[in-house]
Design a protein around this motif. Structure first.
Motif, short mmCIF file in Angstrom:
data_model
loop_
_atom_site.label_atom_id
_atom_site.label_comp_id
_atom_site.label_asym_id
_atom_site.label_seq_id
_atom_site.Cartn_x
_atom_site.Cartn_y
_atom_site.Cartn_z
N UNK A 40 0.86 -1.18 0.00
CA UNK A 40 0.00 0.00 0.00
C UNK A 40 0.90 1.23 0.00
N UNK A 41 0.67 2.12 -0.97
CA UNK A 41 1.42 3.38 -1.07
C UNK A 41 0.40 4.50 -0.87
N UNK A 42 0.48 5.20 0.25
CA UNK A 42 -0.57 6.15 0.58
C UNK A 42 -0.03 7.40 1.26
N UNK A 43 -0.79 8.48 1.11
CA UNK A 43 -0.61 9.71 1.87
C UNK A 43 0.77 10.34 1.66
N UNK A 44 1.16 10.45 0.40
CA UNK A 44 2.42 11.11 0.07
C UNK A 44 2.16 12.43 -0.65
N UNK A 45 3.07 13.37 -0.46
CA UNK A 45 3.03 14.64 -1.19
C UNK A 45 4.35 14.81 -1.93
N UNK A 46 4.27 15.21 -3.21
CA UNK A 46 5.46 15.58 -3.95
C UNK A 46 5.22 16.90 -4.66
N UNK A 47 6.27 17.70 -4.76
CA UNK A 47 6.11 19.00 -5.41
C UNK A 47 5.99 18.85 -6.92
N UNK A 48 6.80 17.95 -7.52
CA UNK A 48 6.78 17.80 -8.98
C UNK A 48 6.09 16.53 -9.46
N UNK A 49 5.99 15.50 -8.60
CA UNK A 49 5.21 14.34 -9.02
C UNK A 49 5.78 13.00 -8.63
N UNK A 50 4.84 12.04 -8.47
CA UNK A 50 5.19 10.65 -8.29
C UNK A 50 5.49 10.23 -6.87
N UNK A 51 4.48 9.65 -6.19
CA UNK A 51 4.79 9.00 -4.91
C UNK A 51 5.88 7.97 -5.14
N UNK A 52 5.80 7.28 -6.31
CA UNK A 52 6.92 6.47 -6.78
C UNK A 52 7.44 7.10 -8.06
#
Length: 245
Positions: free
Chosen positions: A79-91
């Motif tokens: 499970x990959x959840x609740x991430x923030x990125x400025x430019x993109x892609x939790x992965x």
């Protein structure tokens, strides 16, 4: 090995600072980088949750959950959840071979491209996986920048099989999936087989999928035995761009 371990029992968390302040979380919860001088072997992640990365640094603006560079990474029951990125892609997968099975991406957000997954010069195989409630400017769930030579020796491609994308949102284009055209690289190209894309939304075009044209190398999707319905956008409520159905 692949097991049925409850992923909620093991959590890799980026929340290393004040529990109530996400901005002091880790830029990347996990990083996988290939070693050009050694035989490449896949890194395997099984039966766990990766949560709470916050990638907002000048050189750390993508891949809050997992940043894969020049390596092979296999995820099963993750499970990959609740991430923030400025430019993109939790992965973020760059020059990589990424394989995901039986997993879930939810509630990941970026101001840029690909709320859950950003693919550049890489190959990816995603099966039996759910993308839900991810948000971005382009590619609410997934942004495919380009494909290229990969480590496994297989033909470069991004493939989705038996995958559900629902309730993802893009402020511009590609509510669930954005495929980018290219000037001189392998353009974004994806196959979707036995997939369902529903209730995704884009503010401009491609409520489910937008494949960019108007570049020397146009992007395209190849869709087979799939359901693409009840998505929303002013132009191309379900699909916009180049698609082979």
């Amino acid at each position: 090995s692949e097991t049925n371990t409850d992923p909620s029992l093991t959590v890799l968390s980026g929340n290393i600072g004040d529990p109530g302040v996400p901005t002091d979380n880790a830029y990347h919860v996990v990083q996988v980088q290939g070693d050009a001088g050694s035989e490449e072997r896949p890194r395997r992640f099984t039966g766990l949750t990766i949560a709470g990365g916050y990638a907002d640094g000048p050189a750390h603006s993508r891949g809050a959950a997992l940043r894969v560079e020049g390596a092979m990474a296999y995820l099963y029951n993750v499970v990959v959840r609740d991430h923030y990125t400025r430019k993109g892609g939790a992965i973020r997968a760059t020059g990589a071979d990424l394989r995901v099975s039986g997993s879930r991406f939810e509630n990941n957000e970026t101001e840029g491209k690909g709320g859950a997954l950003f693919i550049q010069g890489a190959q990816a195989w995603i099966g039996n996986t759910v993308f839900a409630h991810n948000r971005a400017r382009k590619g609410g769930a997934v942004y495919v920048h380009s494909i290229g030579e990969v480590l496994s020796g297989d033909a470069p491609m991004v493939s989705f099989i038996n995958t559900l994308m629902h309730n993802n949102w893009a402020s511009q284009s590609g509510g669930a999936l954005y495929l980018n055209g290219s000037e001189n690289l392998g353009a974004g190209r994806a196959t979707l087989t036995n997939c369902t894309l529903t209730e995704n939304e884009a503010g401009n075009r491609g409520g489910a999928i937008h494949a960019r044209t108007g570049t020397p190398i146009a992007a395209e999707s190849i869709i087979a035995n799939s359901i693409v319905t009840n998505n929303v956008a002013p132009v191309g409520p379900d699909l916009s761009g180049r698609h082979l159905v």
